[in-house]
Design an enzyme around this catalytic site. Sequence first.
Site, short mmCIF file in Angstrom:
data_model
loop_
_atom_site.label_atom_id
_atom_site.label_comp_id
_atom_site.label_asym_id
_atom_site.label_seq_id
_atom_site.Cartn_x
_atom_site.Cartn_y
_atom_site.Cartn_z
CD GLU A 192 2.48 5.06 -5.36
OE1 GLU A 192 2.72 3.95 -5.88
OE2 GLU A 192 2.09 5.19 -4.19
N GLY A 200 0.82 -1.20 0.00
CA GLY A 200 0.00 0.00 0.00
C GLY A 200 0.85 1.25 0.00
CD GLU A 210 5.05 -3.05 -3.69
OE1 GLU A 210 5.58 -1.93 -3.92
OE2 GLU A 210 3.93 -3.36 -4.08
CG LEU A 211 5.80 0.82 1.75
CD1 LEU A 211 6.53 1.70 2.75
CD2 LEU A 211 4.41 0.49 2.26
CB CYS A 269 3.46 0.24 -6.80
SG CYS A 269 3.81 -1.50 -7.07
#
Length: 470
Positions: free
Chosen positions: A373, A225, A245-246, A279
Amino acid sequence: MKMLIGGKWVDREKKIEVTNPYDNSLVDTVPAGSAEDMKAAIAAAVEGFQETKRLSTLERITILAKTAGLMEGKRDELARMISSEGSKTIREARFEVGRAITTMTVSSEEARRIDGETLPFDSRPGSQNRRGYYYRFPIGVIGAITPFNDPLNLVAHKLGPALASGNSVVLKPATVTPLVALKLGELLLEAGLPSKGLNIVTGYGHEIGDALVTDDRVRMITFTGGPEAGLDIVKKAGLKKIGMELGSNSAVIVMDDADLERAVPACVDGAFGCAGQNCIGVQRLFVHAKIFSEFKDEFVTKTKKLVVGPQRDEKTDVGPMITEGEAERIEAWVQEAISQGAKVLTGGMRRGSVYQPTILADAPLTAKVVAEEVFAPTVALFEFRDLASVIEIINSSKYGLHAGIFTQDINNAFQAIEDIDVGGIMVNDTSDYRIDQMPFGGVKLSGLGREGIKFAIYEMTEPKVVCFNL
């Protein structure tokens, strides 16, 4: 649909509506789970671990392989679920189902490769009579929190390795896309998973997330996230393993010797696939000055040909964003960039939850569409002349997940490989490339640890040393 706690499908009076992000039509409802529901799920998983840890390697292999087979038989149903509750087009949804089947299949294969090593205890003076080894054992209850953008495969990436290594799991799927995760849970139980080995609690993160993250019975939190939520989890989790896992603002470099017939369509797909909600999608695109004009013209032309519309339509290339609020966010970010001097080469328009694929030029490096992002169908295009200088710009980001470089020069490739501070470099591919077996993760605010089945299994197990004094 109902949530899964202690081997039972559980409903609640309070419901969450799962809606189609294109037209907001109702797809289904799920229970709005509470903190008490989460505690019950964790208690069940603690009991379930006593069963899952005793499953033989063959039993784990069989359960996961059978699950993959059941998924194969329901390809169309799973794809329809993904493209109804989420924003992927039906074609993208089918591709995700295929990847998820691979993830479960490889998890079953990796279960037989969780090995150890003989240790030379007799190499130390005074220990000549000692012999021993180590092996890896499951750590216990895994708390898994998954995002909306890959609602099946990213769930499979949590469940497959965890179950392959003998752990039990409490899963909190994304609030807006829980349906296909619940279906996967149903298939795992049908394949023979012990009933308490997997618990799935649906609900709002702010109501049930803390109960999962802070519970000492949970031995690991694996989260995919945003970095803000990730940092909050790290602060609250206490003494347990963490896998994160960003986000990222992934960059791609196109050198002057690049094959544009390969680079242009790859960059279009990498920037606008899944409506940019990816991502590792292409967000910052650096093109060498010698080919900038040619690349820009072809890139804009191909982007304008993308079909934008309802995600269930076979002709659609780009569907809606996950909510209208997210579309409004990127609309505001683009307007901010324009006010700072950016130019819109195509796109920049919103209708409801649909945001047109957008290419910006001359955006400041400090603009949100560049520095944060973006997670939207928007890409910022830059011209450069010196590779070292552009690598320095790329590395100035607070993120570091993936990057790509298109070049025919091996020296350029290795300069990027060695100098760009990210978890993965794709040569003659965009940052968007991934297979499910590879180690996947980043540096800086892009995360901790690695996913990818073999590497996740390593995170979800610990070594136990055994020594005999003969």
